[in-house]
Design a protein around this motif. Sequence first.
Motif, PDB file in Angstrom:
ATOM      1  N   ALA A  46     102.874  -8.744  22.795  1.00 42.26           N
ATOM      2  CA  ALA A  46     101.416  -8.613  22.779  1.00 42.26           C
ATOM      3  C   ALA A  46     100.812  -8.677  24.177  1.00 42.26           C
ATOM      4  CB  ALA A  46     100.807  -9.677  21.872  1.00 42.26           C
ATOM      5  N   GLY A 105      98.405 -22.897  27.840  1.00 40.34           N
ATOM      6  CA  GLY A 105      98.524 -21.822  26.856  1.00 40.34           C
ATOM      7  C   GLY A 105      97.920 -22.265  25.545  1.00 40.34           C
ATOM      8  N   VAL A 106      97.612 -21.289  24.706  1.00 41.90           N
ATOM      9  CA  VAL A 106      97.040 -21.614  23.393  1.00 41.90           C
ATOM     10  C   VAL A 106      98.064 -22.362  22.542  1.00 41.90           C
ATOM     11  CG1 VAL A 106      96.279 -20.551  21.229  1.00 41.90           C
ATOM     12  CG2 VAL A 106      95.287 -19.817  23.399  1.00 41.90           C
ATOM     13  N   LEU A 107      99.315 -21.929  22.614  1.00 43.58           N
ATOM     14  CA  LEU A 107     100.311 -22.593  21.757  1.00 43.58           C
ATOM     15  C   LEU A 107     100.521 -24.046  22.152  1.00 43.58           C
ATOM     16  CD1 LEU A 107     102.930 -19.761  21.201  1.00 43.58           C
ATOM     17  CD2 LEU A 107     101.308 -20.716  19.560  1.00 43.58           C
ATOM     18  N   TYR A 131     101.853 -15.680  12.589  1.00 39.58           N
ATOM     19  CA  TYR A 131     102.223 -15.391  13.988  1.00 39.58           C
ATOM     20  C   TYR A 131     103.457 -16.221  14.346  1.00 39.58           C
ATOM     21  CZ  TYR A 131     102.001 -16.068  19.047  1.00 39.58           C
ATOM     22  OH  TYR A 131     102.332 -16.203  20.368  1.00 39.58           O
ATOM     23  N   CYS A 180      93.814 -18.404  12.099  1.00 41.62           N
ATOM     24  CA  CYS A 180      93.966 -17.438  13.184  1.00 41.62           C
ATOM     25  C   CYS A 180      92.812 -16.448  13.024  1.00 41.62           C
ATOM     26  CB  CYS A 180      95.325 -16.752  13.060  1.00 41.62           C
ATOM     27  SG  CYS A 180      95.777 -15.836  14.518  1.00 41.62           S
ATOM     28  N   ASN A 184      96.333 -12.451  13.600  1.00 41.65           N
ATOM     29  CA  ASN A 184      97.510 -11.726  14.084  1.00 41.65           C
ATOM     30  C   ASN A 184      98.647 -12.103  13.142  1.00 41.65           C
ATOM     31  OD1 ASN A 184      99.609 -10.565  15.533  1.00 41.65           O
ATOM     32  ND2 ASN A 184      99.787 -12.292  16.937  1.00 41.65           N
ATOM     33  N   ASP A 212      92.603 -20.647  16.196  1.00 38.00           N
ATOM     34  CA  ASP A 212      93.139 -19.875  17.311  1.00 38.00           C
ATOM     35  C   ASP A 212      92.329 -18.586  17.418  1.00 38.00           C
ATOM     36  OD1 ASP A 212      94.537 -18.106  18.902  1.00 38.00           O
ATOM     37  OD2 ASP A 212      96.512 -18.788  18.246  1.00 38.00           O
ATOM     38  N   ILE A 214      92.250 -16.543  20.167  1.00 33.86           N
ATOM     39  CA  ILE A 214      92.719 -15.844  21.374  1.00 33.86           C
ATOM     40  C   ILE A 214      92.426 -14.337  21.308  1.00 33.86           C
ATOM     41  CG2 ILE A 214      95.094 -15.444  20.575  1.00 33.86           C
ATOM     42  CD1 ILE A 214      96.058 -16.177  23.414  1.00 33.86           C
ATOM     43  N   TRP A 215      92.360 -13.782  20.081  1.00 30.52           N
ATOM     44  CA  TRP A 215      92.133 -12.334  19.938  1.00 30.52           C
ATOM     45  C   TRP A 215      90.648 -12.000  19.749  1.00 30.52           C
ATOM     46  CZ3 TRP A 215      95.860  -8.674  20.543  1.00 30.52           C
ATOM     47  CH2 TRP A 215      97.203  -9.069  20.443  1.00 30.52           C
ATOM     48  N   LYS A 247      94.791 -12.521  26.556  1.00 25.91           N
ATOM     49  CA  LYS A 247      94.929 -11.317  25.710  1.00 25.91           C
ATOM     50  C   LYS A 247      93.913 -10.269  26.146  1.00 25.91           C
ATOM     51  CE  LYS A 247      97.994 -12.426  22.841  1.00 25.91           C
ATOM     52  NZ  LYS A 247      99.138 -12.391  23.662  1.00 25.91           N
ATOM     53  N   SER A 257      94.455 -20.914  29.556  1.00 24.82           N
ATOM     54  CA  SER A 257      93.665 -20.793  28.335  1.00 24.82           C
ATOM     55  C   SER A 257      92.681 -21.968  28.339  1.00 24.82           C
ATOM     56  CB  SER A 257      94.573 -20.888  27.107  1.00 24.82           C
ATOM     57  OG  SER A 257      95.652 -19.992  27.238  1.00 24.82           O
TER      58      SER A 257
END
Length: 404
Positions: A46, A105-107, A131, A180, A184, A212, A214-215, A247, A257
């Motif tokens: 991605a 990071g998001v994760l 995801y 999400c 995703n 989340d 992020i998108w 992203k 992030s």
Amino acid sequence: MKYDFTTIMDRAGHDAIAVDLPEKQMGNFSGFTRREGFDTIPMWVADMNFPTVPTIQQAMIERINHPAFGYFMPRDEYFDSIIRWHKERNHVEGLTKENIGYENGVLGGVISAVNILCSKGDNILVHSPTYIGFTMVLTNNGYNIVHTPLYKDEENIWRMDYEDMEKKIIENNIHAAIICNPHNPCGRVWTKEELAKCMEIFEKHQVYVISDEIWSDLMLNGNTHTPTQMINDYAKEHTIAFYAPSKTFNLAGLIGSYHIVYNKWLKDRLDKESSLTHYNAMNVLSMHALIGAYKDEGYEWLDQLKEVLSDNVNYAYDFIMNNFEGITLSKPEATYMLYLDCKEYCQKHNLTIHDMLMKAYEYGVFWQDGEQFVQPYTIRMNLALPHARVVEALDRLNKYVIEK
Ligand SMILES: Cc1ncc(COP(=O)(O)O)c(C=O)c1O
């Protein structure tokens, strides 16, 4: 268009897993023979095959020109850029510096959030398809995922199954859920009504939410994003939300992030938890990258990107529906991913998803195993490429890969 979304960038030798892994035939990309004359079209991981907005490089170069890189504090400009971004793009009012916190990071942020809300071994509600990053971080960190399946309605739109969500929450004594938003790999933009329905269930059973988002900048065909926290007071006080310019502006390699949390108790717990390893620290260049991204030019660039992505998605959707018999999909409302359901096709032609992936690799089309997202007979396809590349990839699939 003012910005360049048509040049085919040569990413080889420029630190891009998208092309390096297939070229080196590593990981999932091993065991096929590449045919002569078919170059790589990366349609898996991605990230995007477009140059980012120039203000990002300008901001970093300006900073690099000053020859000292010591310890630093995030600038007010960093927080102000984020506040303005959410106000202008998502109509968020009342966001302050105190609600925002850096995450590598998001994760990593998701795991910090889970760590403050749950004990090891606890059950966490997650929609499936899921995801792959959620699956990895939750299982690697000793949490138990309880899937609540999304389903496609008569109009082929992915929907949440509220009854199943509530049943799983009760049966498994769940107090944390991941949303999400947008989803995703399904590409659904959850509506206010859908999120409100979720919140009703979550409030009833005292479930905290990790959202989340992020998108959320990558809305297609005029869709709009609803931040989960904006649904109601319960949502605002019980949701930890994650965002990133990575992203949106193709900055995953730079790292950086952030979270937004309104509840002070939750925010303090999260900041403490994410500080424990001493790894979760901002890099001065990535701070300047975010500031460069969230300048006026970034707003304009993103609007143009969304047009390009919408065109690609519309073209690919129509092409597949008209030419690939037995393969179906729900048209994504956000992201740049297609999630292909190949069940009927595979069964008719006695093929596995692995067979389909391998055959496409021979012709340079590197799409992704969708079964990793907990849904059998699926393939995920990244469309963040110049339109000509999308046309070429679909043409190759049509001529050489998809059996008629
Ligand atoms: C839904 C979702 N969350 C998180 C990530 C990864 O975010 P990060 O690299 O900031 O951990 C991705 C990357 O594809 C994603 O799709």
